[in-house]
Design a protein around this motif. Structure first.
Motif, PDB file in Angstrom:
ATOM      1  N   ARG A 166       0.881  -1.199   0.059  1.00 46.48           N
ATOM      2  CA  ARG A 166      -0.275  -0.100   0.203  1.00 46.48           C
ATOM      3  C   ARG A 166       0.892   1.121  -0.149  1.00 46.48           C
ATOM      4  NH1 ARG A 166      -5.608  -0.191  -1.188  1.00 46.48           N
ATOM      5  NH2 ARG A 166      -6.515  -2.393  -0.592  1.00 46.48           N
ATOM      6  N   LEU A 167       2.205   1.242   0.922  1.00 49.69           N
ATOM      7  CA  LEU A 167       2.741   2.019   0.945  1.00 49.69           C
ATOM      8  C   LEU A 167       3.418   2.292  -0.496  1.00 49.69           C
ATOM      9  CD1 LEU A 167       4.795   1.842   3.788  1.00 49.69           C
ATOM     10  CD2 LEU A 167       2.572   3.700   3.423  1.00 49.69           C
ATOM     11  N   GLN A 168       2.881   2.324  -1.683  1.00 53.03           N
ATOM     12  CA  GLN A 168       3.502   1.957  -3.049  1.00 53.03           C
ATOM     13  C   GLN A 168       2.864   3.352  -3.618  1.00 53.03           C
ATOM     14  OE1 GLN A 168       7.238   1.347  -3.661  1.00 53.03           O
ATOM     15  NE2 GLN A 168       7.276   0.847  -1.918  1.00 53.03           N
ATOM     16  N   HIS A 169       1.759   3.930  -3.242  1.00 52.07           N
ATOM     17  CA  HIS A 169       0.411   4.060  -3.459  1.00 52.07           C
ATOM     18  C   HIS A 169       0.290   4.831  -3.040  1.00 52.07           C
ATOM     19  CE1 HIS A 169       1.182   1.200  -7.057  1.00 52.07           C
ATOM     20  NE2 HIS A 169       0.727   0.414  -6.330  1.00 52.07           N
ATOM     21  N   ARG A 170      -0.744   5.136  -3.483  1.00 48.26           N
ATOM     22  CA  ARG A 170      -1.221   6.950  -2.822  1.00 48.26           C
ATOM     23  C   ARG A 170      -2.328   6.175  -1.412  1.00 48.26           C
ATOM     24  NH1 ARG A 170      -6.473  11.102  -4.137  1.00 48.26           N
ATOM     25  NH2 ARG A 170      -5.750  12.504  -2.710  1.00 48.26           N
ATOM     26  N   PHE A 171      -1.697   6.915  -0.597  1.00 43.10           N
ATOM     27  CA  PHE A 171      -2.523   7.049   0.615  1.00 43.10           C
ATOM     28  C   PHE A 171      -2.572   8.159   1.443  1.00 43.10           C
ATOM     29  CE2 PHE A 171       1.203   5.605   2.391  1.00 43.10           C
ATOM     30  CZ  PHE A 171       1.216   7.054   4.342  1.00 43.10           C
ATOM     31  N   ALA A 172      -3.950   8.314   2.246  1.00 39.15           N
ATOM     32  CA  ALA A 172      -4.080   9.206   2.921  1.00 39.15           C
ATOM     33  C   ALA A 172      -4.928   8.629   4.540  1.00 39.15           C
ATOM     34  CB  ALA A 172      -5.276  10.288   2.043  1.00 39.15           C
ATOM     35  N   ILE A 173      -5.011  10.022   5.604  1.00 40.66           N
ATOM     36  CA  ILE A 173      -5.300   9.801   7.205  1.00 40.66           C
ATOM     37  C   ILE A 173      -6.251  11.285   6.981  1.00 40.66           C
ATOM     38  CG2 ILE A 173      -4.894   9.390   9.302  1.00 40.66           C
ATOM     39  CD1 ILE A 173      -2.249   8.826   8.717  1.00 40.66           C
ATOM     40  N   VAL A 174      -7.592  10.757   7.305  1.00 38.36           N
ATOM     41  CA  VAL A 174      -8.427  11.474   6.844  1.00 38.36           C
ATOM     42  C   VAL A 174      -9.223  11.626   8.864  1.00 38.36           C
ATOM     43  CG1 VAL A 174     -10.746  12.639   6.384  1.00 38.36           C
ATOM     44  CG2 VAL A 174      -9.082  12.090   4.602  1.00 38.36           C
ATOM     45  N   ASN A 175      -9.742  13.150   8.937  1.00 41.96           N
ATOM     46  CA  ASN A 175     -10.248  12.866  10.416  1.00 41.96           C
ATOM     47  C   ASN A 175     -11.792  13.388  10.076  1.00 41.96           C
ATOM     48  OD1 ASN A 175     -11.765  13.910  12.794  1.00 41.96           O
ATOM     49  ND2 ASN A 175      -9.413  14.708  13.515  1.00 41.96           N
ATOM     50  N   LEU A 176     -12.794  12.998  10.152  1.00 37.33           N
ATOM     51  CA  LEU A 176     -14.386  12.664   9.957  1.00 37.33           C
ATOM     52  C   LEU A 176     -14.647  13.628  11.425  1.00 37.33           C
ATOM     53  CD1 LEU A 176     -16.482  10.526   8.250  1.00 37.33           C
ATOM     54  CD2 LEU A 176     -17.391  11.536  10.153  1.00 37.33           C
ATOM     55  N   TRP A 177     -14.876  14.325  11.584  1.00 39.00           N
ATOM     56  CA  TRP A 177     -15.570  15.411  12.972  1.00 39.00           C
ATOM     57  C   TRP A 177     -16.857  15.976  13.158  1.00 39.00           C
ATOM     58  CZ3 TRP A 177     -17.742  19.956  15.030  1.00 39.00           C
ATOM     59  CH2 TRP A 177     -17.393  20.016  15.965  1.00 39.00           C
ATOM     60  N   ARG A 178     -18.370  15.087  13.717  1.00 38.23           N
ATOM     61  CA  ARG A 178     -19.141  14.860  13.793  1.00 38.23           C
ATOM     62  C   ARG A 178     -19.831  15.762  15.238  1.00 38.23           C
ATOM     63  NH1 ARG A 178     -23.031  12.996  11.263  1.00 38.23           N
ATOM     64  NH2 ARG A 178     -22.092  10.824  10.494  1.00 38.23           N
ATOM     65  N   PRO A 179     -20.171  17.316  15.269  1.00 39.01           N
ATOM     66  CA  PRO A 179     -21.268  17.254  16.360  1.00 39.01           C
ATOM     67  C   PRO A 179     -21.207  16.317  16.937  1.00 39.01           C
ATOM     68  CG  PRO A 179     -21.836  18.826  14.894  1.00 39.01           C
ATOM     69  CD  PRO A 179     -21.258  17.797  13.732  1.00 39.01           C
ATOM     70  N   LEU A 180     -22.011  16.223  18.049  1.00 35.46           N
ATOM     71  CA  LEU A 180     -23.518  15.146  18.742  1.00 35.46           C
ATOM     72  C   LEU A 180     -24.349  17.148  19.276  1.00 35.46           C
ATOM     73  CD1 LEU A 180     -21.338  12.599  20.679  1.00 35.46           C
ATOM     74  CD2 LEU A 180     -22.665  13.070  18.343  1.00 35.46           C
ATOM     75  N   GLY A 181     -24.563  18.085  19.044  1.00 31.58           N
ATOM     76  CA  GLY A 181     -25.525  18.519  18.928  1.00 31.58           C
ATOM     77  C   GLY A 181     -24.862  19.955  17.992  1.00 31.58           C
ATOM     78  N   VAL A 182     -25.842  20.532  17.885  1.00 34.06           N
ATOM     79  CA  VAL A 182     -25.372  21.820  17.516  1.00 34.06           C
ATOM     80  C   VAL A 182     -24.744  22.703  17.596  1.00 34.06           C
ATOM     81  CG1 VAL A 182     -26.247  24.117  16.435  1.00 34.06           C
ATOM     82  CG2 VAL A 182     -27.949  22.610  16.453  1.00 34.06           C
ATOM     83  N   VAL A 183     -23.953  23.234  17.194  1.00 33.69           N
ATOM     84  CA  VAL A 183     -22.216  23.897  18.229  1.00 33.69           C
ATOM     85  C   VAL A 183     -22.550  25.077  18.157  1.00 33.69           C
ATOM     86  CG1 VAL A 183     -19.893  24.498  17.667  1.00 33.69           C
ATOM     87  CG2 VAL A 183     -20.553  22.516  17.097  1.00 33.69           C
ATOM     88  N   GLU A 184     -22.678  25.433  19.621  1.00 29.52           N
ATOM     89  CA  GLU A 184     -22.963  27.281  20.189  1.00 29.52           C
ATOM     90  C   GLU A 184     -21.132  27.260  20.725  1.00 29.52           C
ATOM     91  OE1 GLU A 184     -25.994  27.272  22.467  1.00 29.52           O
ATOM     92  OE2 GLU A 184     -27.574  26.751  20.966  1.00 29.52           O
ATOM     93  N   GLN A 185     -20.664  26.705  21.101  1.00 30.13           N
ATOM     94  CA  GLN A 185     -19.348  27.061  21.750  1.00 30.13           C
ATOM     95  C   GLN A 185     -18.093  26.390  21.611  1.00 30.13           C
ATOM     96  OE1 GLN A 185     -19.175  25.025  25.884  1.00 30.13           O
ATOM     97  NE2 GLN A 185     -19.884  27.334  26.140  1.00 30.13           N
ATOM     98  N   PHE A 186     -17.206  27.029  20.838  1.00 30.99           N
ATOM     99  CA  PHE A 186     -16.185  26.000  20.905  1.00 30.99           C
ATOM    100  C   PHE A 186     -15.955  25.541  19.326  1.00 30.99           C
ATOM    101  CE2 PHE A 186     -15.510  26.433  25.571  1.00 30.99           C
ATOM    102  CZ  PHE A 186     -14.675  27.432  25.970  1.00 30.99           C
ATOM    103  N   PRO A 187     -15.919  26.550  17.989  1.00 35.17           N
ATOM    104  CA  PRO A 187     -16.400  25.431  17.193  1.00 35.17           C
ATOM    105  C   PRO A 187     -14.702  24.978  16.657  1.00 35.17           C
ATOM    106  CG  PRO A 187     -16.755  28.078  16.662  1.00 35.17           C
ATOM    107  CD  PRO A 187     -16.963  27.953  18.108  1.00 35.17           C
ATOM    108  N   LEU A 188     -14.256  24.582  15.521  1.00 31.59           N
ATOM    109  CA  LEU A 188     -13.658  23.975  14.410  1.00 31.59           C
ATOM    110  C   LEU A 188     -13.534  24.988  13.733  1.00 31.59           C
ATOM    111  CD1 LEU A 188     -12.638  20.668  14.054  1.00 31.59           C
ATOM    112  CD2 LEU A 188     -12.093  22.002  15.836  1.00 31.59           C
TER     113      LEU A 188
END
Length: 289
Positions: A166-188
């Protein structure tokens, strides 16, 4: 199904906010961050904070116009409703949420294989950096992997033969971020990858009980262009580029941090969220190197 747009009529016309972000001040010593309570006399985080007041633009209008993408800007907003309602049960996260997240990442990116290797719950009221099962939001400008630790993750989570292939070809790392309620404070806050310079990146030790990983801290740069998505909802997720092996102008990483939103109401609900990190592998015929 998922779509690559989302709108919030009450905020989509707002231009953004002015807020303080915590960069790392220049220094000679390699920074160190602990994931557990360090030995007596040792700080949780070494290095000196360099708070800077910056403009953080509302990204929703650009997302609606299709002008923001994971591989160009390093982040992307996706509309997606999870079948899981109760995120307090770790077994349900693994049974329900992780498989649907894998399917979503394959659908959005075209990756052939997705390997989720961790997930983290955060709560701005009840989370703690000392509690591995419920963390607090991170208020330092950072990226979760480096150009050294990215390939290391492949070897950590695949058997030796497949990892080398796998290291011979394209790879990536992705963070999938989900709020568990409407974000009213400390957004990203999310930094446009195109505005980041190589000299901004500072390799930083991330110390676990059983190993030491490596992340990037960031030096301040007036060229950084910051964005956020006001009042994110649980039916919206953010994809954050953490690492990409391509070196053809594709966004290889981005910087992100929670920040204190000056528009947050005084009675704002605590920010609750879940993030997971995944290795993405593409088929050899997708490889553009």
């Amino acid at each position: 199904m998922s779509t690559v747009l989302s709108a919030s009529p009450s905020t989509s016309q707002a231009s953004g906010v002015e807020a303080e972000l915590n960069y790392l001040a220049p220094g000679d010593a390699r920074p160190v961050n602990y994931t557990f309570e360090p030995p007596a006399g040792t700080p949780w985080n070494s290095g000196t904070s360099d708070p800077r007041r910056v403009r953080i633009h509302n990204a929703r209008p650009l997302a609606e116009a299709g002008e923001i993408s994971l591989h160009r800007n390093g982040f992307q907003l996706v509309s997606h409703r999870s079948a899981l309602k109760d995120f307090s049960d770790d077994s349900l996260i693994r049974l329900v949420y992780r498989p649907e997240a894998e399917a979503l990442l394959r659908d959005i990116t075209g990756a052939e294989k997705v390997v989720i290797f961790d997930h983290t719950l955060r709560d701005s009221a009840n989370g703690s950096r000392a509690n591995a099962s419920l963390r607090e939001p991170v208020r330092r400008v950072h990226n979760d992997q480096t150009f050294v630790s990215g390939p290391r993750r492949v070897r950590d989570h695949l058997d030796a033969e497949e990892a080398e292939r796998r290291l011979q070809h394209r790879f990536a790392i992705v963070n999938l971020w989900r709020p568990l309620g409407v974000v009213e404070q400390f957004p990203l806050a999310l930094c446009d990858a195109r505005s980041i310079a190589a000299d901004d990146l500072v390799p930083t030790d991330l110390v676990y009980r059983d190993k030491t990983g490596e992340t990037y801290s960031f030096l301040a740069n007036p060229q950084h262009r910051w964005y956020y998505f006001p009042r994110l909802r649980p039916d919206e997720v953010l994809l954050l580029k953490i690492y990409d092996s391509l070196e053809d102008g594709t966004a290889r990483l981005t910087a992100h941090t929670a920040f204190e939103d000056p528009d947050s109401p005084s009675n704002a609900a605590a920010r609750r969220s879940i993030e997971l990190r995944a290795l993405l592998f593409w088929a050899p015929d997708h490889d553009t190197r």
